[in-house]
Scaffold this active site. Sequence first.
Site, PDB file in Angstrom:
ATOM      1  N   LYS A  46       0.811  -1.200   0.000  1.00  0.00           N
ATOM      2  CA  LYS A  46       0.000   0.000   0.000  1.00  0.00           C
ATOM      3  C   LYS A  46       0.853   1.262   0.000  1.00  0.00           C
ATOM      4  O   LYS A  46       0.379   2.354  -0.285  1.00  0.00           O
ATOM      5  CB  LYS A  46      -0.859   0.048   1.279  1.00  0.00           C
ATOM      6  CG  LYS A  46      -1.773  -1.136   1.483  1.00  0.00           C
ATOM      7  CD  LYS A  46      -2.484  -0.976   2.862  1.00  0.00           C
ATOM      8  CE  LYS A  46      -3.189  -2.243   3.245  1.00  0.00           C
ATOM      9  NZ  LYS A  46      -3.692  -2.192   4.631  1.00  0.00           N
ATOM     10  N   GLY A  47       2.124   1.112   0.381  1.00  0.00           N
ATOM     11  CA  GLY A  47       2.935   2.281   0.684  1.00  0.00           C
ATOM     12  C   GLY A  47       3.110   3.291  -0.431  1.00  0.00           C
ATOM     13  O   GLY A  47       3.312   4.482  -0.176  1.00  0.00           O
ATOM     14  N   ASP A 103       7.469   3.276  -2.288  1.00  0.00           N
ATOM     15  CA  ASP A 103       7.719   4.317  -1.291  1.00  0.00           C
ATOM     16  C   ASP A 103       9.126   4.191  -0.716  1.00  0.00           C
ATOM     17  O   ASP A 103       9.793   5.188  -0.474  1.00  0.00           O
ATOM     18  CB  ASP A 103       6.673   4.273  -0.169  1.00  0.00           C
ATOM     19  CG  ASP A 103       6.534   2.892   0.458  1.00  0.00           C
ATOM     20  OD1 ASP A 103       6.915   1.885  -0.179  1.00  0.00           O
ATOM     21  OD2 ASP A 103       6.040   2.811   1.594  1.00  0.00           O
ATOM     22  N   ASP A 106      14.285  -1.290   1.136  1.00  0.00           N
ATOM     23  CA  ASP A 106      14.940  -1.645   2.391  1.00  0.00           C
ATOM     24  C   ASP A 106      15.928  -2.783   2.091  1.00  0.00           C
ATOM     25  O   ASP A 106      17.053  -2.530   1.649  1.00  0.00           O
ATOM     26  CB  ASP A 106      13.806  -2.065   3.343  1.00  0.00           C
ATOM     27  CG  ASP A 106      14.190  -2.004   4.788  1.00  0.00           C
ATOM     28  OD1 ASP A 106      15.372  -2.137   5.092  1.00  0.00           O
ATOM     29  OD2 ASP A 106      13.296  -1.843   5.633  1.00  0.00           O
ATOM     30  N   ASP A 162       4.063   3.237   6.773  1.00  0.00           N
ATOM     31  CA  ASP A 162       3.298   2.995   7.999  1.00  0.00           C
ATOM     32  C   ASP A 162       4.138   2.390   9.117  1.00  0.00           C
ATOM     33  O   ASP A 162       5.236   1.877   8.898  1.00  0.00           O
ATOM     34  CB  ASP A 162       2.148   2.028   7.717  1.00  0.00           C
ATOM     35  CG  ASP A 162       2.638   0.585   7.551  1.00  0.00           C
ATOM     36  OD1 ASP A 162       3.599   0.364   6.797  1.00  0.00           O
ATOM     37  OD2 ASP A 162       2.069  -0.309   8.203  1.00  0.00           O
ATOM     38  N   ARG A 168       0.357   6.584   7.606  1.00  0.00           N
ATOM     39  CA  ARG A 168       0.484   6.737   6.155  1.00  0.00           C
ATOM     40  C   ARG A 168      -0.028   8.105   5.708  1.00  0.00           C
ATOM     41  O   ARG A 168       0.364   8.613   4.660  1.00  0.00           O
ATOM     42  CB  ARG A 168      -0.336   5.652   5.428  1.00  0.00           C
ATOM     43  CG  ARG A 168       0.141   4.229   5.645  1.00  0.00           C
ATOM     44  CD  ARG A 168      -0.550   3.305   4.661  1.00  0.00           C
ATOM     45  NE  ARG A 168      -0.512   1.906   5.046  1.00  0.00           N
ATOM     46  CZ  ARG A 168       0.478   1.063   4.755  1.00  0.00           C
ATOM     47  NH1 ARG A 168       1.533   1.492   4.106  1.00  0.00           N
ATOM     48  NH2 ARG A 168       0.418  -0.199   5.121  1.00  0.00           N
TER      49      ARG A 168
END
Length: 185
Positions: A46-47, A103, A106, A162, A168
């Site tokens: 969703k990011g 978004d 990592d 988030d 968010r």
Amino acid sequence: MKKHNDIEKILVSEEEIRSAVSTLAKKITEDYESSPRQLLLIGILKGSVIFLADLMREIGIPAEIEFMKVSSYGDSTTPGHLNITLDLPQLDLSGYDVLVVEDIIDSGRTLSFLCNYLHQRGAASVRTVTMLDKPSRREVAFVPDYTGKVIPNHFAVGYGLDYAQKYRDLPYIGVLKEDVYKTGS
Ligand code: PRP
């Protein structure tokens, strides 16, 4: 305001976000404007949704959008086992320049996996754009094509990112106060 109370400090301000989006969109426009193929932005849920919404409005050539969702399965001792939980519709990708929109990167596992998958699906080209990159956390070698900001290993939230599905909706990217994720309050 209440929703800002858990933020230790601002890492990327609204103004810095606007400037980064504008710079990325300009570069993307230049790179794709002479391509004979259709640009397809794929947002990874969703990011990416807020970044995608901002970016697509700044890009100066027509872009279609689709969404995908990827989840890991197994336990933490088997990282890298990823599962597509929302796939693209049946679409012939050979006519598309695919640009995957994230978004944050990592470990690099999500984008590495998705780029392989999209090549297998026959995309004419596959590139990646991320608002944030945390290279210090990499577990697999992966370099995005377009990066908004490189950040250190802070617990970043906001602008789509988030913690436990919250934050968010913050308009900036901030560092979460340690006591929030240590105590889970
Ligand atoms: C985050 C982020 C990327 C992924 C990056 O998604 O949006 O998709 O992790 O991590 P990696 O480089 O280690 O693979 P997350 O799984 O937290 O889901 P969300 O976007 O719904 O928050």
